[in-house]
Design a protein around this motif. Structure first.
Motif, mmCIF file in Angstrom:
data_model
loop_
_atom_site.group_PDB
_atom_site.id
_atom_site.type_symbol
_atom_site.label_atom_id
_atom_site.label_comp_id
_atom_site.label_asym_id
_atom_site.label_seq_id
_atom_site.Cartn_x
_atom_site.Cartn_y
_atom_site.Cartn_z
ATOM 1 N N THR A 1 7.101 7.535 6.843
ATOM 2 C CA THR A 1 5.680 7.712 7.148
ATOM 3 C C THR A 1 5.375 9.076 7.749
ATOM 4 O OG1 THR A 1 5.942 6.728 9.343
ATOM 5 C CG2 THR A 1 5.337 5.255 7.527
ATOM 6 N N ARG A 2 6.341 9.943 7.781
ATOM 7 C CA ARG A 2 6.124 11.264 8.374
ATOM 8 C C ARG A 2 5.112 12.057 7.555
ATOM 9 N NH1 ARG A 2 10.469 15.795 10.229
ATOM 10 N NH2 ARG A 2 8.948 16.946 11.441
ATOM 11 N N GLY A 3 4.147 12.612 8.241
ATOM 12 C CA GLY A 3 3.143 13.432 7.582
ATOM 13 C C GLY A 3 1.927 12.668 7.103
ATOM 14 N N GLN A 4 1.950 11.346 7.184
ATOM 15 C CA GLN A 4 0.782 10.574 6.773
ATOM 16 C C GLN A 4 -0.257 10.598 7.889
ATOM 17 O OE1 GLN A 4 1.915 6.674 5.528
ATOM 18 N NE2 GLN A 4 3.088 7.409 3.784
ATOM 19 N N PRO A 5 -1.524 10.519 7.533
ATOM 20 C CA PRO A 5 -2.575 10.568 8.557
ATOM 21 C C PRO A 5 -2.453 9.416 9.555
ATOM 22 C CG PRO A 5 -3.509 10.746 6.354
ATOM 23 C CD PRO A 5 -2.058 10.444 6.193
ATOM 24 N N THR B 1 -0.113 8.945 11.809
ATOM 25 C CA THR B 1 1.229 8.601 12.279
ATOM 26 C C THR B 1 1.727 9.549 13.359
ATOM 27 O OG1 THR B 1 2.256 9.882 10.513
ATOM 28 C CG2 THR B 1 1.901 7.537 10.107
ATOM 29 N N GLU B 2 1.178 10.735 13.428
ATOM 30 C CA GLU B 2 1.599 11.720 14.418
ATOM 31 C C GLU B 2 0.375 12.334 15.103
ATOM 32 O OE1 GLU B 2 4.079 14.627 12.550
ATOM 33 O OE2 GLU B 2 5.255 13.130 11.529
ATOM 34 N N TYR C 1 11.634 4.097 8.910
ATOM 35 C CA TYR C 1 10.173 3.990 8.919
ATOM 36 C C TYR C 1 9.539 5.315 9.346
ATOM 37 C CZ TYR C 1 5.479 2.528 10.169
ATOM 38 O OH TYR C 1 4.117 2.432 10.259
#
Length: 68
Positions: free
Chosen positions: A27-31, A33-34, A23
């Motif tokens: 979802t890395r780099g999606q608005p 998520t980080e 997961y």
């Protein structure tokens, strides 16, 4: 011979770690998520996966030692 909880705990943490790692990678780099710039899901997924594998390794070693 008692109940060895390392096998089910290792499997549980391994599966949860694998799911969280996948997961986090998907979802890395999606608005959103980080927000801090650190991929928390990815990092903790790897930590849980490593812990699960460690428990499975210890359970396997204990099982082999008891057969000798």
């Amino acid at each position: 011979m008692g109940i060895d909880l390392r096998m089910p705990l290792g499997a549980l943490f391994g599966v949860l770690g694998l799911l969280l790692t996948l997961y986090g990678a998907a979802t890395r780099g999606q608005p959103g998520t980080e927000p801090t710039g650190v991929p928390v899901n990815l990092i903790w997924g790897v930590v849980l996966l490593a812990f699960g594998l460690w428990m499975l390794l210890l359970a396997r070693r204990a099982r082999q030692a008891s057969k000798m």
